[in-house]
Design a protein around this motif. Structure first.
Motif, short mmCIF file in Angstrom:
data_model
loop_
_atom_site.label_atom_id
_atom_site.label_comp_id
_atom_site.label_asym_id
_atom_site.label_seq_id
_atom_site.Cartn_x
_atom_site.Cartn_y
_atom_site.Cartn_z
N ILE A 1 0.95 -1.28 0.05
CA ILE A 1 0.24 -0.25 0.18
C ILE A 1 0.67 1.13 0.06
O ILE A 1 2.08 1.14 0.78
CB ILE A 1 -0.99 0.02 1.31
N ILE A 2 0.33 2.36 -1.13
CA ILE A 2 1.55 3.32 -1.17
C ILE A 2 0.60 4.35 -0.06
O ILE A 2 -0.34 4.76 0.64
CB ILE A 2 1.40 4.00 -2.45
N THR A 3 1.63 5.17 0.74
CA THR A 3 1.35 6.32 1.95
C THR A 3 2.10 7.99 1.59
O THR A 3 3.20 7.70 0.89
CB THR A 3 2.00 6.10 2.83
N SER A 4 1.76 8.47 1.51
CA SER A 4 2.79 10.21 2.14
C SER A 4 4.02 9.46 2.82
O SER A 4 4.99 9.89 1.58
CB SER A 4 1.78 10.56 3.20
N ASP A 5 4.56 8.68 2.97
CA ASP A 5 5.78 7.77 3.99
C ASP A 5 6.31 7.47 2.84
O ASP A 5 7.94 8.03 1.78
CB ASP A 5 5.88 7.35 4.67
N THR A 6 5.90 6.22 1.77
CA THR A 6 5.95 5.52 0.95
C THR A 6 7.08 6.95 -0.59
O THR A 6 8.21 7.22 -1.52
CB THR A 6 5.38 5.36 -0.24
N GLU B 1 0.81 14.72 0.59
CA GLU B 1 -0.03 14.50 1.70
C GLU B 1 -1.86 15.23 1.48
O GLU B 1 -2.02 16.01 0.01
CB GLU B 1 0.54 15.45 2.74
N ALA C 1 -1.32 13.21 6.90
CA ALA C 1 -0.29 12.20 5.19
C ALA C 1 -1.63 10.88 5.05
O ALA C 1 -2.91 11.05 4.89
CB ALA C 1 0.11 11.03 6.35
N ILE C 2 -1.37 10.21 3.23
CA ILE C 2 -2.75 10.29 2.84
C ILE C 2 -2.23 8.42 2.83
O ILE C 2 -0.90 7.58 2.42
CB ILE C 2 -2.76 10.64 1.08
N THR C 3 -3.44 7.70 3.40
CA THR C 3 -2.59 6.34 2.99
C THR C 3 -3.92 5.74 1.53
O THR C 3 -5.41 5.51 1.23
CB THR C 3 -3.55 5.53 3.64
N PHE C 4 -2.85 5.12 0.71
CA PHE C 4 -3.64 5.14 -0.86
C PHE C 4 -4.20 3.48 -0.26
O PHE C 4 -4.82 2.36 -1.33
CB PHE C 4 -2.90 4.66 -1.69
N ASP C 5 -4.79 3.32 0.56
CA ASP C 5 -5.49 2.41 0.37
C ASP C 5 -7.06 2.23 0.22
O ASP C 5 -8.55 1.24 0.49
CB ASP C 5 -5.89 1.79 1.93
#
Length: 665
Positions: A612-617, A629, A635-639
């Motif tokens: 899962i891609i996130t803002s940290d990724t 973001e 933060a965004i989690t692309f789930d």
């Protein structure tokens, strides 16, 4: 205490705005409505210009509501009867110029900065049964009425009109080829007003417009270093909501999120010509602060559930005035299809400075471009949209001054700009002469284009960099200017399918209409480790010695994508699915206005997944040093997928958490 004012065009006489004695015109209510008031408008046709005088507040907006959804029609047009036969299928009528007041659409031309077509079209237009007819430059062409080889609808282009002035009688003379129809028995209208619903002054804040049909205004060309008008818009204000409206038939723009009026910078190139177009745009950005361009005073508009179609410049336009806004759940289609107007400001949605703008869950199709974010798309997010057929029909030639075609165009921005969970089905999907772009979990059937291109020019034998601004995070204040180094892109978890046959195999990713699908175009950029190496060598790097690195390409990250039908692959990508054996099919099917995907793609995707891609990724865009973001900094989690479904602990490529089946898009 708030009040309710009633308006009914069909009332027996003009009243005082009460339910028992309503106003006949909406503008009578607009003159007196104050914060918290509501204007309820009965079904009917309102041939008027509504100019709200007072602002609402965030807690108490002024609300204009059509009593019956789409029943109240605000139009910039007037009925035109009294046509007389001229010759063959051509009829003529005369209009006394007094009807136009201070703005004459049949002497005012569509023209201005970034307009590339010939200066022969007027801002006025003739409509036959709600369809815009095609203007000709001569009476002879009007009489012959050939199909226009540049028009996306050749049959529609055979309905022609022409205009000239009779100075002796002070009349506008109109000629129109109705192709055998009797205009006195049909619904024929001419646009006479420039706008339908828009304040004349700045800072008329917090207005809600709900459920109206708004159509047929004689709007002017709306480039970025100019006052931008549309049929409806806030002018230069904060907190408008335009919802559940049908908006069509604008000569230029449907909805304008606008720009301040600045006489010293208005149509600067057209009027003065002495500064380069890019410099006048930089001036416009910096002068914006003087005109109140701050987060506290401008933007934060919402456009939702609107049906925007058949406008000849843009469906929705904005320069700086649309910051922090949301455009969602709209149906936008058939924009700039006549090819009678041509220039650099044409798209379903065309925004300059889309800072923290969210464009989501829209259906955008049959437009010259889907979404064009020009300059400063910092924090912009294009998510969960369906885009298709944003390219000329087969065999149709590009019009004079017309732009190229693409689903999403991000021009000379520094990011961070997010393109995620979209279905992008046009021949060219993403055009990015920019940096700091993240492309995550999309289904992509078209090419990437203008890679490492479309920015700088060679003038007088030397390179002229195109410096554009970036901003303080989640603000409008300018943090700096920089040319585009290219790269700084993230391409994660997408599905690439080469659906269309490549029309010109000599094209490269530097071309705007490059149709080869995949990520190989990003081979020219370094990995992060390659890019970082020069900066880490030695304890005290020589500042001058680092110039090559400072002006070199930025790194890219490519991972977790799936490739079909010969879609090409970036050499940097390690974890990927490449199917060279099978031919997959992806078709968009429409039935009764509902769209579904018919595809065997997921049979071949099998169990391939990535994290899962996130803002940290994604990290931070290089120049503004702002991470990918949400507008509020979270933060965004692309789930969450295209439908809003949850993805779980891993993600298969593309916009869906699971194979979509026959679920309507």
């Amino acid at each position: 205490m708030s009040k309710i004012y009633y308006v009914n065009a069909n009332a027996d006489h003009d009243g005082n705005g009460s339910k028992e004695s309503p106003f006949k015109r909406i503008n009578e209510a607009a003159k007196i409505a104050a914060a918290g008031d509501e204007i309820v408008v009965a079904p009917g046709i309102y041939r008027e210009y509504v100019c709200p005088k007072n602002a609402g507040t965030k807690e108490a907006p002024i609300r204009y509501r059509s009593e019956v959804p789409l029943g109240a029609v605000i139009t910039g047009a007037e009925e035109m009867k009294g046509w007389k036969k001229y010759k063959g299928n051509v009829w003529t009528v005369r209009v006394d110029n007094s009807v136009f007041g201070s703005y004459h659409p049949y002497t005012t031309y569509v023209y201005g900065d970034w307009y590339f077509a010939p200066k022969v079209r007027h801002t006025g237009c003739v409509f036959l049964n709600d369809n815009a007819m095609y203007e000709t430059a001569t009476l002879e062409e009007c009489m012959k009425a050939p199909a226009d080889e540049h028009a996306w609808d050749a049959d529609a282009s055979k309905y022609k009109w022409y205009t000239e002035q009779d100075a002796e009688t002070n009349e506008t003379v109109l000629y129109a080829n109705f192709r055998g129809l009797d205009p006195n028995k049909e619904n024929v209208e001419i646009s006479v007003r420039r706008n339908c619903f828009m304040p004349e002054k700045n800072f008329v804040d917090y207005i809600t417009v709900s459920g109206f049909t708004i159509c047929k205004a004689a709007t002017t060309w709306a480039p970025p270093a100019a006052y931008q008008d549309g049929m409806i818009g806030p002018h230069w204000a904060k907190g408008w909501i335009i919802e559940d409206c049908e908006i069509y038939g604008s000569r230029c723009c449907g909805i304008s999120l606008g720009k301040y009026m600045d006489p010293e910078n208005d149509m600067y190139f057209t009027e003065k010509r002495v500064k380069s177009p890019t410099q006048m745009e930089r001036d416009a950005v910096c002068r914006g602060q003087y005109h109140g361009w701050t987060k506290e005073r401008i933007g934060s508009h919402i456009i939702r559930r609107c049906h925007v179609h058949h406008c000849e410049q843009t469906g929705i336009v904005g320069r700086m005035g649309g910051v922090f806004s949301t455009i969602e759940d709209c149906h936008i289609h058939h924009i700039c299809n006549s090819s009678q107007l041509g220039g650099a400001e044409t798209a379903g949605i065309k925004l300059h400075a889309a800072i923290d703008v969210t464009i989501r869950r829209n259906h955008i199709h049959n437009c010259i471009m889907g979404v064009w974010l020009d300059w400063e798309a910092q924090g912009a997010r294009v998510s969960q949209n369906l885009m298709h057929d944003n390219h000329r029909p087969k065999g149709v030639l590009g019009g004079n001054g017309s732009m190229f075609n693409t689903d999403v165009f991000v021009e000379v921005g520094h990011g961070p700009t997010l393109i995620d969970n979209n279905i992008l089905l046009s021949k060219v999907a993403i055009t990015i002469p920019s940096e700091g772009i993240a492309v995550v979990n999309n289904l992509i059937l078209g090419g990437f284009s203008l890679i490492n291109s479309g920015v700088d020019s060679i003038i007088n034998g030397q390179r002229e960099p195109r410096y554009t601004p970036y901003h303080i995070r989640h603000r409008t204040e300018v943090a700096g200017f920089m040319t585009i180094l290219h790269g700084d892109d993230r391409i994660y978890n997408n599905i690439f399918v080469q659906k269309y046959e490549v029309e010109d195999k000599k094209k490269t990713p530097k071309d705007a209409d490059y149709m080869e699908v995949g990520t190989k175009a990003f081979d020219i950029f370094p990995t992060y480790e390659e890019w970082r190496k020069p900066f880490d060598e030695g304890e005290l790097p020589d500042m001058g010695g680092l110039a090559t690195a400072h002006f070199g390409h930025l790194p890219v990250w490519v991972e977790g994508n799936a490739y079909f039908n010969g879609a090409n692959v970036c050499k940097h990508e390690k974890k990927k699915l490449v199917n060279k054996k099978d031919t997959v099919s992806v078709e968009l099917v429409e039935k009764n206005g509902k769209y579904t995907l018919k595809t065997d793609l997921y049979k071949y995707l099998k169990d391939f997944t990535n994290g899962i891609i996130t803002s940290d990724t994604l990290g931070c865009a290089f120049e503004p040093e702002q991470r990918f973001e949400s507008p509020d900094g979270s933060a965004i989690t692309f789930d969450i997928d295209y439908f809003g479904n949850h993805r779980g602990v891993s993600a298969m490529p593309g916009p869906f958490a699971v194979a979509p089946g026959r679920q309507a898009l």
